[in-house]
Enzyme design. Structure first.
Site, short mmCIF file in Angstrom:
data_model
loop_
_atom_site.label_atom_id
_atom_site.label_comp_id
_atom_site.label_asym_id
_atom_site.label_seq_id
_atom_site.Cartn_x
_atom_site.Cartn_y
_atom_site.Cartn_z
N GLY A 111 -33.11 -19.99 -26.88
CA GLY A 111 -32.44 -20.14 -28.17
C GLY A 111 -31.98 -21.57 -28.37
O GLY A 111 -31.83 -22.34 -27.43
N TYR A 114 -26.97 -25.51 -33.52
CA TYR A 114 -26.51 -26.81 -34.00
C TYR A 114 -26.16 -27.74 -32.84
O TYR A 114 -26.39 -28.94 -32.89
CB TYR A 114 -25.28 -26.65 -34.88
CG TYR A 114 -25.54 -26.07 -36.26
CD1 TYR A 114 -26.81 -25.63 -36.62
CD2 TYR A 114 -24.53 -25.99 -37.20
CE1 TYR A 114 -27.04 -25.11 -37.88
CE2 TYR A 114 -24.75 -25.47 -38.46
CZ TYR A 114 -26.02 -25.02 -38.79
OH TYR A 114 -26.24 -24.51 -40.03
N THR A 115 -25.59 -27.15 -31.76
CA THR A 115 -25.04 -27.94 -30.68
C THR A 115 -25.84 -27.85 -29.39
O THR A 115 -26.04 -28.84 -28.70
CB THR A 115 -23.59 -27.52 -30.39
OG1 THR A 115 -22.83 -27.58 -31.59
CG2 THR A 115 -22.95 -28.41 -29.34
N ASP A 241 -16.24 -17.05 -33.85
CA ASP A 241 -17.62 -16.83 -34.31
C ASP A 241 -18.12 -15.52 -33.71
O ASP A 241 -18.94 -15.51 -32.80
CB ASP A 241 -18.51 -18.01 -33.92
CG ASP A 241 -19.91 -17.90 -34.54
OD1 ASP A 241 -20.07 -17.11 -35.49
OD2 ASP A 241 -20.83 -18.59 -34.07
#
Length: 462
Positions: A111, A114-115, A241
């Site tokens: 996977g 963004y980071t 999140d």
């Protein structure tokens, strides 16, 4: 090889090559890719201002991590921050370090975000693991370089988010949190690699098609995790999140794998209106305590997210009839935030005890077995299987039962069922698996199995 297959292989190789490069830089085997440009075109004053702003953000990130590293410590010279951080993390044992990555073999990209980038690898000796590294081509890195024109400083800033996650994984050890097996960090450019146990991404669609017992296990694991987070060594932890993609499955267990957006902060308040929880379709207002804090807010946030992302889809459908009223109580209590995490965990554990003991089946008559002949130490061959849903086997009808009485009740409810076999296989609750059939040709010895045949069809044994 067909062109489509070749193209697919090339695409996979390209993605994997990016992951390999991102991992190997942790060992200083890569070179620094200079992102952004035009630095010489900047005026000295503008450059100094950007560096100061980036330095402020780095300082803020470090101030967020220090209390997690050692609760109660709020100040420390930043010049010693890295050495103290990683020194304390490794002081309690001998986890895997940078040396474990030298002979690792990357297999696939699990996977990317963004980071971070997550890579499935095999370490030296064939040991499987998952590596988390900074996504050098991710949105966070690109935005930072665009804004600050400093690739090295941006790498340190983005890496600090992974550093925070390593600290949290070290502090929040629990069976339902992914195991931190080690890390690699400390080079001059701030690169960080987290070495984790390997899990499989949570597939909600697959779970929706699985037996209720497995879906209940996922929900139970989640509640046990949230109970731990409500009173963790760092205090009450909120998962900001909260999404199914933040979890993985490891040998049938649910485990939290992303903690970089976890928060231990308490929400200050002056009145109850300051303690509001807002969700897309519901809002809640909690009480402001005399201490001026929204106590229980992190816990309640986690509970409602568990309800809307997990319980709603996994818990009620096809629950055993003797347990439906208890499942409905959990749904109402969590959906309306009427229960705290202690009460929620007690309700789940109560259902588990009833399900394992078979007490929820007390209304099934014992006489249900009178219509069956039993052959112990035997199994069947030449089977004529039929399918049922949900089944532990896609080719037949294999269900979890408490014992022969429940299996007979199920067989009687299936018009095509003439026999069933209790096998030696058991589920995670300790309940045996039963295979239901419409016919069979032979009986063969098997010390771990028992075959039950309807007397009306016993002629099949002759």
């Amino acid at each position: 090889m067909p062109a489509a297959a070749v193209g697919k292989s090339l695409r996979a190789a390209a993605v994997l090559s990016v992951a390999v490069l991102s991992v190997l830089v942790c060992l200083l085997l890569g070179s620094v890719q200079q992102l952004g440009g035009g630095r010489q075109d900047l005026l000295d004053e503008e450059l100094a201002s950007l560096r100061a702003a980036l330095s402020d953000q780095l300082a803020q990130r470090r101030r967020e991590i220090l209390p997690l590293l050692s609760p109660g410590r709020v100040e420390e010279p930043f010049s010693t921050w890295d050495s103290n951080l990683w020194g304390e993390l490794t002081g309690g044992g001998a986890p895997l370090g940078c040396g474990a990555l030298r002979d690792m073999r990357p297999l696939e990209v699990l996977g990317s975000g963004y980071t971070k980038l997550v890579v499935k690898v095999t370490l030296a000796g064939g040991e499987p693991a998952a590596l988390k590294v900074v996504n050098e081509h991710g949105i966070d890195m690109a935005k930072c370089v665009e804004g600050f024109k400093d690739p090295l400083g941006c790498r340190q800033l983005v890496s600090s988010k992974l550093s925070k996650e390593v600290v949290l994984l070290h502090r929040l050890r629990h069976p339902n949190v992914i195991e931190l097996r080690g890390h690699c960090a400390g080079d001059s450019e701030g690169r960080v690699t987290a070495i984790l146990e390997q899990g499989n991404p949570l597939q909600m669609l697959q779970l929706l098609q699985s037996p209720w017992e497995d879906r209940f296990r996922v929900c139970l694991d989640l509640v046990r995790l949230l109970h731990f987070l409500s009173r963790s060594p760092l205090g009450s932890v909120a998962l900001l999140d909260f999404q199914p993609r933040q979890f993985v499955m490891v040998s049938g267990e649910l485990k939290l794998t992303d903690l970089d957006d976890a928060s231990t902060a308490a929400t200050p308040c002056r009145r109850d209106a300051d303690c509001s929880l807002q969700f897309p379709h519901r809002n809640f207002t909690l009480a402001c305590s005399p201490r001026g804090l929204c106590e229980g807010l992190n816990e309640k946030m986690n509970i409602y997210n568990a309800y809307r992302y997990f319980f709603t889809y996994l818990l009620p459908h096809q629950a055993p009839p003797g347990l439906t009223h208890l499942v409905e109580h959990i749904m109402n209590a969590t959906g309306e935030l009427k229960a705290d995490i202690n009460q929620t965990l007690d309700a789940f554990e109560h259902i588990l005890r009833l399900y394992q003991s078979g007490l929820h089946l007390d209304k099934l008559p014992t006489s249900v077995l009178r219509d069956y002949n039993v052959m112990r130490g035997m199994t069947t061959s030449g089977d004529a299987e039929y399918r049922c849903w949900p089944s532990y086997s896609q080719q037949g009808c294999v269900l979890s039962v408490h014992g022969a009485k429940e299996a007979a009740h199920i067989c009687n409810s299936h018009s095509q069922c003439t026999s069933f076999t209790l096998t030696g296989q058991k589920t995670w609750t300790g309940r045996p698996l039963a295979t239901f059939r419409s016919n069979f040709s032979l009986l063969v010895p098997d010390e771990t199995s028992e075959v039950y045949v309807k007397k009306s069809t016993a002629v099949l044994l002759r």
